[in-house]
Design a protein around this motif. Structure first.
Motif, PDB file in Angstrom:
ATOM      1  N   ARG A 258      10.350   3.854  -5.948  1.00 35.20           N
ATOM      2  CA  ARG A 258      10.907   4.726  -4.904  1.00 35.20           C
ATOM      3  C   ARG A 258      12.294   4.245  -4.472  1.00 35.20           C
ATOM      4  NH1 ARG A 258       7.248   3.216   0.464  1.00 35.20           N
ATOM      5  NH2 ARG A 258       7.642   0.989   0.408  1.00 35.20           N
TER       6      ARG A 258
ATOM      7  N   LEU B 166      -5.242  -2.160  -4.326  1.00 36.90           N
ATOM      8  CA  LEU B 166      -4.296  -1.106  -3.911  1.00 36.90           C
ATOM      9  C   LEU B 166      -4.060  -0.105  -5.047  1.00 36.90           C
ATOM     10  CD1 LEU B 166      -1.642  -3.222  -1.929  1.00 36.90           C
ATOM     11  CD2 LEU B 166      -3.497  -1.814  -1.009  1.00 36.90           C
TER      12      LEU B 166
ATOM     13  N   GLN C 249       0.799  -1.223   0.000  1.00 31.59           N
ATOM     14  CA  GLN C 249       0.000   0.000   0.000  1.00 31.59           C
ATOM     15  C   GLN C 249       0.835   1.277   0.000  1.00 31.59           C
ATOM     16  OE1 GLN C 249      -2.340   0.913   3.520  1.00 31.59           O
ATOM     17  NE2 GLN C 249      -4.102   1.313   2.206  1.00 31.59           N
ATOM     18  N   ASP C 250       1.817   1.351   0.917  1.00 33.25           N
ATOM     19  CA  ASP C 250       2.563   2.612   0.983  1.00 33.25           C
ATOM     20  C   ASP C 250       3.452   2.785  -0.248  1.00 33.25           C
ATOM     21  OD1 ASP C 250       4.043   0.478   2.063  1.00 33.25           O
ATOM     22  OD2 ASP C 250       5.471   1.880   2.974  1.00 33.25           O
ATOM     23  N   GLN C 251       3.972   1.664  -0.774  1.00 35.29           N
ATOM     24  CA  GLN C 251       4.825   1.753  -1.978  1.00 35.29           C
ATOM     25  C   GLN C 251       4.060   2.355  -3.152  1.00 35.29           C
ATOM     26  OE1 GLN C 251       4.180  -0.863  -4.612  1.00 35.29           O
ATOM     27  NE2 GLN C 251       5.970  -0.634  -5.934  1.00 35.29           N
TER      28      GLN C 251
ATOM     29  N   LEU D 191       1.183   3.997  -3.180  1.00 39.20           N
ATOM     30  CA  LEU D 191       0.671   5.341  -2.893  1.00 39.20           C
ATOM     31  C   LEU D 191       1.755   6.386  -3.056  1.00 39.20           C
ATOM     32  CD1 LEU D 191      -1.711   5.318   0.203  1.00 39.20           C
ATOM     33  CD2 LEU D 191      -2.046   6.431  -2.020  1.00 39.20           C
ATOM     34  N   GLU D 192       2.919   6.078  -2.493  1.00 40.16           N
ATOM     35  CA  GLU D 192       4.035   7.029  -2.546  1.00 40.16           C
ATOM     36  C   GLU D 192       4.434   7.311  -3.998  1.00 40.16           C
ATOM     37  OE1 GLU D 192       7.012   5.961   0.446  1.00 40.16           O
ATOM     38  OE2 GLU D 192       8.482   7.053  -0.770  1.00 40.16           O
ATOM     39  N   THR D 193       4.536   6.257  -4.793  1.00 38.52           N
ATOM     40  CA  THR D 193       4.956   6.460  -6.184  1.00 38.52           C
ATOM     41  C   THR D 193       3.851   7.139  -7.001  1.00 38.52           C
ATOM     42  OG1 THR D 193       6.506   4.645  -6.062  1.00 38.52           O
ATOM     43  CG2 THR D 193       5.824   5.296  -8.268  1.00 38.52           C
TER      44      THR D 193
ATOM     45  N   GLU E  27      -7.005   2.209  -5.157  1.00 38.42           N
ATOM     46  CA  GLU E  27      -6.890   3.166  -4.048  1.00 38.42           C
ATOM     47  C   GLU E  27      -5.878   4.263  -4.418  1.00 38.42           C
ATOM     48  OE1 GLU E  27      -6.440   0.778  -0.401  1.00 38.42           O
ATOM     49  OE2 GLU E  27      -5.298   2.500   0.352  1.00 38.42           O
ATOM     50  N   ALA E  28      -4.742   3.865  -4.982  1.00 38.78           N
ATOM     51  CA  ALA E  28      -3.691   4.827  -5.350  1.00 38.78           C
ATOM     52  C   ALA E  28      -4.131   5.730  -6.492  1.00 38.78           C
ATOM     53  CB  ALA E  28      -2.413   4.075  -5.732  1.00 38.78           C
TER      54      ALA E  28
END
Ligand code: PEP
Ligand code: MN
Length: 341
Positions: free
Chosen positions: A305, A154, A112-114, A116-118, A157-158
């Motif tokens: 990232r 995911l 999820q964070d990967q 979203l961040e990208t 969501e992103a």
């Protein structure tokens, strides 16, 4: 299409053969030379099987004058096709006909964070689309196969968080029902000639990003597009992603000449994937700029990232910072080419 008839064919055989051809929906124009009869087929010859004709006992030679693809052919559709949609942010997007579509994101969604961040980083840098694979076609069955359905959730969501339309690969038609929130369906290089898949996607009304198979000719790519279009789907984006050749310095050989060739033969937008074409992150910016200079309508670029820790294709993935500086230089190239970024 021109057919040279075998010497010694008599009038009755020629009459029957002409009727056989006319039953396939074409008009037959006959020219009788001193030693050879030639038949010119007028009209839509896409329904005529060239190989089958060559096997006919009265046929000496078959010459195809027109390309075997019709719907993808620029001859019958001189204007550039533009693929349009509306993103999750409510903004309209376009690829082709003067619009440069920049698609960026990781090879695969890894968490999820990967993603979203990208997604947020590429959006900030100016990408108009988010890419990321949930279902991955890997050469080894022991390599990371993608996060599957969870990965797709995911990605959705992103895409919403970043306000970017989503491009992701479909490997099996049974996955289609999960692709409701996907804006552009990617058909990967390995599936370019999966005709059963192409026929099903031809029935679907979503844009398809069709990647060139790494051992496929330009005509074969256009025939794959024809499969989709014959089914009624005319929202096709072609993608050059490198082909196999003898040199292994790069992962594949980027056939940039495919860009002007495809654009001459077809009205469909053509984009370039400099990441899979080269397999080398440091080479991606040079090839991305060259693709725009060659007339490409967009790019699909792998961005991670932390490329060293990527679960897939880290060597060819550029960093967030690298993507941001690439976007800066692309602005200049787009302006020279008169394209909207
Ligand atoms: C990809 O886009 O991650 C991919 C697998 O591409 P290709 O089908 O061109 O190898
Ligand atoms: Mn990849």
């Amino acid at each position: 299409m021109i057919i040279a008839v075998k010497r010694g064919t008599d009038a009755a055989e020629l009459r029957d053969f002409t009727a056989f051809l006319e039953n396939r929906g074409v008009r037959v124009h006959r020219s009788e030379g001193t030693s050879q009869t030639v038949l010119g087929l007028v009209g839509d010859t896409t329904g005529i099987d060239e190989e089958g004709l060559k096997a006919h006992h009265l046929v000496e030679k078959v010459i195809r004058v027109q390309e075997p693809y019709k719907r993808a052919n620029r001859l019958f559709h001189p204007e550039d096709t533009r693929i349009d949609g509306t993103g999750p942010d409510g903004r309209d997007w376009h690829i082709g006909a003067g619009n440069l579509g920049i698609i960026a994101g990781p090879c695969s969604v890894e968490g999820q964070d990967q993603i979203l961040e990208t997604a947020l980083a590429v959006q900030k840098a100016g990408a108009r689309f988010l890419r990321g694979g949930a279902f991955k076609p890997r050469t080894s069955p022991y390599s990371f196969q993608g996060m599957g359905c969870k990965g797709l959730d995911l990605l959705v969501e992103a895409k919403k968080a970043a306000g970017l339309p989503l491009v992701t690969e479909l490997m099996d038609i049974r996955q289609l029902e999960l692709f409701d929130q996907v804006d552009i369906i990617q058909v990967g290089a390995r599936n370019m000639q999966n005709f059963a898949l192409l026929k099903e996607l031809g029935r679907c009304r979503k844009p398809v990003l069709l990647k060139r198979g790494y051992a496929c000719t330009i005509t074969e790519l256009l025939m794959a597009a024809e499969y989709l279009m014959a089914g009624g789907n005319d929202q096709i984006i072609l993608c050059e992603r490198g082909i196999r050749s003898f040199d292994n310095y790069t992962r594949n050989i980027l056939d940039l000449s495919a860009v002007p060739a495809l654009k001459r033969q077809s009205h469909l937008p053509v984009i370039v994937d400099p990441s899979h074409a080269t397999g080398l992150a440091w080479m991606v910016p040079a090839m991305a700029k060259a693709a725009v200079a060659a007339g490409a309508d967009g790019l699909i670029v792998e961005v991670h990232r932390d490329p060293e820790r990527a679960l897939c294709d880290g060597e060819q993935s550029i960093t967030h910072k690298g993507f941001s500086s690439l976007m800066e230089s692309l602005k200049k190239y787009a302006a020279i080419e008169g394209k909207c970024l």
